[in-house]
Each structure stands twice: as structure tokens, then as C-alpha cells.
Design a protein around this motif. Structure first.
Motif, mmCIF file in Angstrom:
data_model
loop_
_atom_site.group_PDB
_atom_site.id
_atom_site.type_symbol
_atom_site.label_atom_id
_atom_site.label_comp_id
_atom_site.label_asym_id
_atom_site.label_seq_id
_atom_site.Cartn_x
_atom_site.Cartn_y
_atom_site.Cartn_z
ATOM 1 N N THR A 120 0.872 -1.287 -0.015
ATOM 2 C CA THR A 120 -0.018 -0.167 -0.097
ATOM 3 C C THR A 120 0.896 1.314 0.170
ATOM 4 O O THR A 120 1.973 1.345 0.839
ATOM 5 N N TRP A 121 0.540 2.170 -0.988
ATOM 6 C CA TRP A 121 1.392 3.179 -0.857
ATOM 7 C C TRP A 121 0.557 4.572 -1.190
ATOM 8 O O TRP A 121 -0.348 4.656 -1.792
ATOM 9 N N ALA A 122 0.955 5.726 -0.661
ATOM 10 C CA ALA A 122 0.483 6.918 -1.023
ATOM 11 C C ALA A 122 0.757 7.533 -2.336
ATOM 12 O O ALA A 122 1.990 7.342 -2.721
ATOM 13 N N ARG A 150 10.086 16.283 -1.005
ATOM 14 C CA ARG A 150 10.868 16.561 0.222
ATOM 15 C C ARG A 150 10.064 16.492 1.707
ATOM 16 O O ARG A 150 10.761 16.091 2.442
ATOM 17 N N MET A 179 6.570 15.528 2.249
ATOM 18 C CA MET A 179 5.996 14.161 2.396
ATOM 19 C C MET A 179 6.598 13.079 2.191
ATOM 20 O O MET A 179 6.269 11.983 2.537
ATOM 21 N N ARG A 180 7.668 13.182 1.460
ATOM 22 C CA ARG A 180 8.394 11.863 0.964
ATOM 23 C C ARG A 180 7.458 10.833 0.328
ATOM 24 O O ARG A 180 7.469 9.784 0.530
ATOM 25 N N LEU A 181 6.738 11.348 -0.380
ATOM 26 C CA LEU A 181 5.722 10.114 -1.188
ATOM 27 C C LEU A 181 6.589 9.641 -2.094
ATOM 28 O O LEU A 181 7.394 10.101 -3.090
ATOM 29 N N PRO A 182 6.207 8.201 -2.485
ATOM 30 C CA PRO A 182 6.769 7.408 -3.441
ATOM 31 C C PRO A 182 6.358 7.952 -4.785
ATOM 32 O O PRO A 182 7.006 7.844 -5.767
#
Lengths: 234, 234
Positions: free
Chosen positions: A114-116, A152, A154-157
Motif C-alpha cells: 500500500t502506498w500514498a 521533500r 511528504m516523501r511520497l513514493p
């Protein structure tokens, strides 16, 4: 994650609320695309999502669900993407609905798949913009600022630049791409054939082809080869 | 980052809009605390932030700024925290103001010492809740859902549970702590002496002591030792 997205250059997006005849669906699955994304801005239900999943099961490419509502999060997908709209004044679309879903599902979420997925919605006339109240009229500098925030802070994938239904501003897309250091850039919107697929693939890491599947299958299928060729060139 | 926060168990928070006499400030800097956080919910200006920074310069503990407005982001701090309020319906406080600040500052941000700080504001009577429109009346299950969002989806380095001015619900804090896998838990609010400092330090990774500095310096200073002793016990 790495294994799942890092090699995906071309993805077809299927909308459970729209119908693709069996022969056409088979052509999509056998097209050479890297993955299928299941999602849409409206009309998704448990039933039509389950029905589409069933038709896709057994294919040898990954099938990924964009979870726009917790009731759609059926088991059986290879991965789950949780959209977070970044450019909206409605906090509900950034964190509120997501927190509500996490509360309902509590311990049941398979975090390892699961990823944002940060969304920048940039076509003010699309359903996704209307529904989420997105401020779709960003300048390229504003879009780049949101990209930095995704990357930078939220460091979202994943960052999905979405022009849903309209081919986007490739200058803006290039500026967004330039500021990303770790977040993968996905582009979607208005890709109706090889030329636009190639243009977007020169900039974005992953190109999503959706709507055209439903009115010009050959055009849609030709985008796979176009993305492959662009990949070779780069 | 690792070096910067991972050892911080106790932090004093100084408000540029409030005055601490020089002798008291020196006591704070020599208290054995791990770091000074500079921030506040209102009344911060370029001038009062610069004035406080000047008074703190030369101390041998890290001085960190919570950047609530881009004009406060003076050079000279050891690190910069960018607050993102998670539990608000006002998207501006989650991503909007942050993106605006990133746009204004563009290439000037020292990313190697800048981090996002997710905020859960849980005291409905505090200034921070009023200003940001936070839904401060979360149940512990809702708070845990936001914590998962911060940890798993946004992958934030820091989650600050803020009861500003009131000592919080330690049961809720414990539930929040339990769901975090990589995000560091900061607690602030109502710590007025060793007992509450110890209670919070049993759960949170970092305990922030602020308001009490301005009306009971001895009580404030005693929290450092209390946190150290709690650390030993754990």
C-alpha cells in the motif's frame, strides 16, 4: 515498492464504471503494458470494482487499485494506491478521507503493498477537479512547489500529474520532474496515440493511458510501443 | 536528521513573542535539555524571531525553528521544521501555505536540515486549533488513524501531538505511539513539572516544555531531570 513501480513505464488505467468487451480487455492485457491501474473519479462501487477485478484475475501483469473509497479496497489486488490530492483547499481530500478510511480499516491494511499517491489535478474541467475542489489552474512554479512538497516534505513514493481528459502542459511537467529527487513522476491525461505517449514518456517516469481505450483501442494499444521506443532513445 | 532528532528526549520551546530575562534564558540553555525549539501560534514576526535567534546564538545545543511563515525562516538555525496540520478541513494548513512558502523560497531551502513535522492539534481551546481550524476533538481511534497516515502514507519524520496549554490524554498518546513504525512521536502541552514530564516521556520519544518557562522557571527546569530519570527507568 521498488520492484513494483520502478520498472513501470506504461500503464493502462481501467474504469470499473465503463465497459470493455472481453476481446478488447484481452488485447489490453496482452499489449505489453507494465501494469493495470483500476480507478476513476466517479461511479465506482464495490460491485463494479469486484466485477472488473474478477475479469483481470489470472493475468500475469500487476493489477493495482486506486482506493478512492474504503469500500472499494477488495483483497486480491497486487497493490493499493491511496490518492492524496495536494492542490485543494479541502482538507478532506488531502488527509481527512484517508484518515477516516484508515480508522475503518485499522489493522487490516496490507502495508507492504500500500502506498500514498500524491495527486496534482491540473485540468479544471475534469471530474476529479470538481469532486475534490482542486485548484487546477496552477502556474508551473506553483506546480513545482507542490512537487517539492510531495518529494521533500511528504516523501511520497509517487506523484501523479493528472490532466484527466486533456493533454497537459509538457513545460510544466518538465519543471515538476526537475525538482523531484526521490518521488516517481506519473503522468496521465489526453494520451490518445503514439505521439503524445512519446512526448509524456520523455519526461515522466510512468505514462498512464486511460480514456482512449474506450473509443480508440488501436490508438491506445499503439502507445505501448511508442513508450518502449522512447525508452530506447533516452 | 538521524543525528539531529534521534537522541532528543527533552526540548524547551521558546516563543519569540514572549520575553525571558537574560538570566533565565541562560538557565534554560544550561539546563541539560537536548535542544531549543523556536515557535508559537501567533505574534511571531521577522523582528522578534531574529532577536531571539541572536540571543540564542553561540549556545552549544541545537536551535531549531518551526517555520509557520516563510518570512520567519532566517538563516542561522540548526534545523527547520515545517508544520503540516493533519487534522483540519482547511487544506491551506496541510499543504497550501507550505506550497506557497516553497514557491517563494524555491531553490533557497537547505533541505539537508529541513523536515516536515506533522501536527495533531488536540486541544480545541488553544490558539493553534483556532488559527488552523483543527478538529481537535478526535477519539483515540481517530488520532491513531492520523498517526498511521503520518507514518505509513506521508512517511513523516516527526509527529507532534499538541495539547498546547493543557495536559493531554495519555491513553490516546499511547495508542498513537503504538501504531507508529518509523515516525518519531513528539508530545507537547501542559507539562508543568517533573510528574507530567515523566508521564509523557514514558510514551513519547521527545517531550516539549514551553509555557511553564514563562511563569515557573524552576518547575520548567525540573522537567529535564525528570525526563532523564524516566529514560533510565525505561
Amino acid at each position: 515498492m521498488k520492484e513494483l513501480f520502478s520498472d513501470w513505464r506504461h500503464v493502462f488505467k481501467l474504469d470499473p464504471d465503463r465497459t470493455l468487451p472481453q476481446r478488447e480487455l484481452e488485447a489490453v492485457l496482452g499489449s505489453g503494458t507494465d501494469a493495470i491501474m483500476v480507478g476513476g473519479s466517479s461511479g465506482l462501487t464495490y460491485d463494479n470494482t469486484a466485477a472488473l477485478l474478477e475479469r483481470l484475475t489470472g493475468s500475469d501483469i500487476p493489477i493495482v487499485l486506486e482506493v478512492t473509497h474504503p469500500e472499494l479496497a477488495l483483497p486480491g489486488f497486487d497493490a493499493y494506491l491511496i490518492p492524496m490530492v495536494l492542490n485543494t483547499g479541502q482538507g478532506d481530500w488531502i488527509t481527512g478521507r484517508q484518515a477516516l478510511a484508515l480508522e475503518e480499516m485499522a489493522g487490516l491494511i496490507p502495508w507492504e503493498k500500500t502506498w500514498a499517491e500524491g495527486y496534482l489535478i491540473l485540468n479544471e474541467d475534469c471530474e476529479a477537479a470538481r469532486v475534490s475542489g482542486a485548484d487546477a489552474s496552477l502556474t508551473e512554479f506553483q506546480a513545482a512547489a507542490y512537487a517539492r512538497l510531495a518529494d521533500r516534505l511528504m516523501r511520497l513514493p509517487l506523484l501523479y500529474v493528472e490532466y484527466s481528459g486533456r493533454f497537459g502542459d509538457m513545460g510544466l511537467l518538465r519543471r515538476v520532474k526537475r525538482v523531484l529527487s526521490g518521488t516517481r513522476l506519473i503522468y496521465g491525461g489526453g494520451i490518445d496515440g503514439p505521439q503524445r505517449a512519446s512526448q509524456a514518456a520523455r519526461i515522466a517516469s510512468t505514462v498512464v493511458v486511460g480514456n482512449v481505450l474506450y473509443h480508440d483501442l488501436d490508438g491506445a494499444l499503439s502507445t505501448v510501443q511508442a513508450v518502449r521506443e522512447t525508452e530506447q532513445e533516452i
